[in-house]
Design a protein around this motif. Structure first.
Motif, mmCIF file in Angstrom:
data_model
loop_
_atom_site.group_PDB
_atom_site.id
_atom_site.type_symbol
_atom_site.label_atom_id
_atom_site.label_comp_id
_atom_site.label_asym_id
_atom_site.label_seq_id
_atom_site.Cartn_x
_atom_site.Cartn_y
_atom_site.Cartn_z
ATOM 1 N N ASN A 76 -65.974 -11.312 8.987
ATOM 2 C CA ASN A 76 -65.316 -10.463 8.326
ATOM 3 C C ASN A 76 -63.752 -10.553 8.102
ATOM 4 O OD1 ASN A 76 -64.880 -10.564 11.045
ATOM 5 N ND2 ASN A 76 -64.771 -8.295 11.517
ATOM 6 N N SER A 77 -63.501 -12.013 8.142
ATOM 7 C CA SER A 77 -62.047 -12.308 8.243
ATOM 8 C C SER A 77 -61.383 -12.382 6.900
ATOM 9 C CB SER A 77 -62.193 -13.862 8.525
ATOM 10 O OG SER A 77 -62.498 -14.425 9.831
ATOM 11 N N ARG A 78 -60.113 -12.244 6.901
ATOM 12 C CA ARG A 78 -58.999 -12.250 5.923
ATOM 13 C C ARG A 78 -58.855 -13.768 5.653
ATOM 14 N NH1 ARG A 78 -57.533 -7.430 3.498
ATOM 15 N NH2 ARG A 78 -55.591 -8.469 2.719
ATOM 16 N N VAL A 79 -59.236 -14.463 4.420
ATOM 17 C CA VAL A 79 -58.943 -15.841 4.504
ATOM 18 C C VAL A 79 -58.340 -15.984 3.246
ATOM 19 C CG1 VAL A 79 -59.963 -18.147 4.268
ATOM 20 C CG2 VAL A 79 -60.876 -16.212 5.562
ATOM 21 N N LEU A 80 -57.161 -17.003 3.121
ATOM 22 C CA LEU A 80 -56.352 -17.452 2.175
ATOM 23 C C LEU A 80 -56.699 -19.003 1.894
ATOM 24 C CD1 LEU A 80 -53.905 -17.499 -0.046
ATOM 25 C CD2 LEU A 80 -52.486 -17.819 1.826
ATOM 26 N N GLU A 81 -56.860 -19.387 0.614
ATOM 27 C CA GLU A 81 -57.272 -20.801 0.340
ATOM 28 C C GLU A 81 -56.021 -21.000 -0.597
ATOM 29 O OE1 GLU A 81 -59.395 -24.433 -1.772
ATOM 30 O OE2 GLU A 81 -60.246 -22.373 -2.262
ATOM 31 N N VAL A 133 -50.296 -15.827 8.395
ATOM 32 C CA VAL A 133 -51.300 -15.575 9.333
ATOM 33 C C VAL A 133 -50.997 -14.873 10.651
ATOM 34 C CG1 VAL A 133 -53.132 -16.715 10.870
ATOM 35 C CG2 VAL A 133 -52.543 -17.593 8.529
ATOM 36 N N ARG A 134 -51.729 -13.859 11.252
ATOM 37 C CA ARG A 134 -51.578 -13.167 12.376
ATOM 38 C C ARG A 134 -51.461 -13.985 13.551
ATOM 39 N NH1 ARG A 134 -55.889 -13.396 15.352
ATOM 40 N NH2 ARG A 134 -57.818 -13.824 14.321
ATOM 41 N N VAL A 182 -54.609 -21.946 10.989
ATOM 42 C CA VAL A 182 -54.051 -22.703 9.829
ATOM 43 C C VAL A 182 -54.950 -23.866 9.994
ATOM 44 C CG1 VAL A 182 -52.426 -23.677 8.493
ATOM 45 C CG2 VAL A 182 -51.781 -21.406 9.792
ATOM 46 N N SER A 183 -55.461 -24.140 8.662
ATOM 47 C CA SER A 183 -56.239 -25.605 8.448
ATOM 48 C C SER A 183 -56.066 -26.104 7.239
ATOM 49 C CB SER A 183 -57.849 -25.374 8.723
ATOM 50 O OG SER A 183 -58.243 -24.691 7.867
ATOM 51 N N ALA A 184 -56.514 -27.578 7.403
ATOM 52 C CA ALA A 184 -56.441 -28.390 6.066
ATOM 53 C C ALA A 184 -57.695 -29.310 6.083
ATOM 54 C CB ALA A 184 -55.069 -29.065 5.950
ATOM 55 N N ASP A 210 -46.423 -10.899 5.262
ATOM 56 C CA ASP A 210 -46.305 -11.512 6.688
ATOM 57 C C ASP A 210 -47.615 -11.023 7.534
ATOM 58 O OD1 ASP A 210 -43.986 -12.470 5.677
ATOM 59 O OD2 ASP A 210 -42.715 -11.244 7.260
ATOM 60 N N GLY A 211 -48.287 -11.879 8.269
ATOM 61 C CA GLY A 211 -49.200 -11.599 9.228
ATOM 62 C C GLY A 211 -50.481 -10.981 8.896
ATOM 63 N N VAL A 212 -50.923 -10.776 7.455
ATOM 64 C CA VAL A 212 -51.926 -10.280 7.211
ATOM 65 C C VAL A 212 -53.322 -11.177 7.068
ATOM 66 C CG1 VAL A 212 -50.472 -8.474 5.736
ATOM 67 C CG2 VAL A 212 -51.368 -10.639 4.690
ATOM 68 N N MET A 213 -53.503 -12.163 7.064
ATOM 69 C CA MET A 213 -54.514 -13.099 6.915
ATOM 70 C C MET A 213 -55.069 -13.404 8.523
ATOM 71 S SD MET A 213 -55.342 -13.489 3.818
ATOM 72 C CE MET A 213 -54.807 -12.875 2.590
ATOM 73 N N ASP A 214 -56.259 -13.720 8.612
ATOM 74 C CA ASP A 214 -56.770 -14.116 9.831
ATOM 75 C C ASP A 214 -56.792 -15.635 9.801
ATOM 76 O OD1 ASP A 214 -57.708 -11.640 11.067
ATOM 77 O OD2 ASP A 214 -59.004 -11.647 9.224
ATOM 78 N N ALA A 215 -56.730 -16.472 8.661
ATOM 79 C CA ALA A 215 -56.919 -17.698 8.248
ATOM 80 C C ALA A 215 -56.374 -18.200 7.206
ATOM 81 C CB ALA A 215 -58.391 -18.140 8.717
ATOM 82 N N THR A 216 -55.684 -19.453 7.179
ATOM 83 C CA THR A 216 -55.609 -19.978 5.789
ATOM 84 C C THR A 216 -56.174 -21.373 6.002
ATOM 85 O OG1 THR A 216 -53.318 -21.167 6.622
ATOM 86 C CG2 THR A 216 -53.483 -18.837 5.508
#
Length: 304
Positions: free
Chosen positions: A37-42, A128-129, A134-136, A99-105
């Motif tokens: 159920n995550s909010r994710v940004l790529e 990100v909250r 944050v990952s790459a 700001d702060g609306v994503m669980d992960a990028t």
């Protein structure tokens, strides 16, 4: 920058088509901090192939891919199959996200080409909250593989001729054309993937950790869908011919300077098409060439 001048839509779709296996998703998602159920940004999503993979694993979440190349975003939007998946134009240094609306990028093969990776990471931290990830993911240099040869050979001296033409073309391309192509664009960081963990620390991310995975694919491996394997084989030949034709159109003078002329380019493309027809015939008749490729990946992740 219009990234299609470096990598076409077809190049991205074909080269990445089988890098993300569904069986690897649980372990990968745990590393990337992504739940169902995550909010994710790529960031730097390109044609959206990895974004779609992320969305398939977060059916109750929301996944958005952002890229600075309009053609990529248009292509990705046309293939969007869920209201929980979206794509938008955007800059890695000024993301169009609150700001702060994503669980992960996350990003795939983006950081190594940015001028200022730490600044891009800080921008991801902004959206990100607290406690999010944050990952790459970056491809390690020197992918390995063997594309196999068709069981049936080209007649007469055509096999030898194709090998000679292809070898000379590739040598001129790597020594003279590719440096000129890269010179048109600015790659300030120059792909120093080994420094990526330091960039995460410099950006202020906590508990930075490393992991990785190896993706493999073969056109003869029946664990993959037969239709997908044949599609990949078809695209492989088309991609080689298109790459030759595009490079010739833009860098003809350099090739001619080093002894490659239009008649040889036409001959190379025709021989590649004939070889490709043999590959497809072998595939349709059940002959295994065991063409395969492996791509090693580094994952760097940190907590906001």
């Amino acid at each position: 920058m219009n990234w299609t001048r470096i990598q076409s839509i077809r190049t991205l779709e074909v080269s990445r088509a089988f890098r993300f296996a569904p069986a690897e998703r649980p372990a990968l998602f745990a590393t990337l901090g992504i739940a169902h159920n995550s909010r994710v940004l790529e960031v730097g999503c390109g044609t959206g192939i990895f974004t779609r993979y992320l969305a398939d694993g977060a059916p109750d979440g929301y996944v958005i891919g952002i890229d600075a190349t309009a053609d990529f975003v248009a292509f990705a939007k046309a293939r969007r199959a869920s209201p929980r998946l979206d794509f938008a134009l955007g800059d890695a240094y000024a993301l169009p996200v609150a700001d702060g609306v994503m669980d992960a990028t996350t990003s795939y093969t983006l950081m190594a080409i940015l001028q200022d990776p730490a600044a891009a990471l800080r921008e991801q931290m902004r959206v990100v909250r607290t406690g999010g990830v944050v990952s790459a993911i970056e491809v390690l240099r020197g992918g390995i593989g063997h594309w196999g040869r068709p069981h049936a050979r080209l007649p007469g001296d055509e096999e030898t001729r194709l090998s000679a033409l292809r070898g000379r073309w590739n040598t001129i391309s790597s020594q003279f054309v590719e440096p000129m192509e890269r010179g048109k664009f600015s790659f300030g960081w120059q792909g120093r993937v080994e420094e990526l963990p330091l960039e995460f620390e410099r950006a202020g991310l906590r508990q930075v950790r490393l992991s990785g995975f190896l993706s493999t694919f073969s056109t003869s491996d029946e664990s993959y869908d037969r239709g997908q394997r044949r599609w990949f084989l078809e695209e492989l030949g088309r991609h080689e011919v298109e790459s030759v034709e595009q490079a010739w159109a833009e860098w003809r003078g350099i090739y001619e300077e080093h002894g490659v002329f239009e008649t040889e380019v036409s001959e190379l493309c025709e021989l590649v098409r004939r070889e490709q027809a043999l590959r497809l015939r072998d595939f349709d008749e059940g002959r295994r060439a065991w063409a395969w490729h492996g791509t090693a990946h580094l994952i760097v992740a940190g907590i906001v």
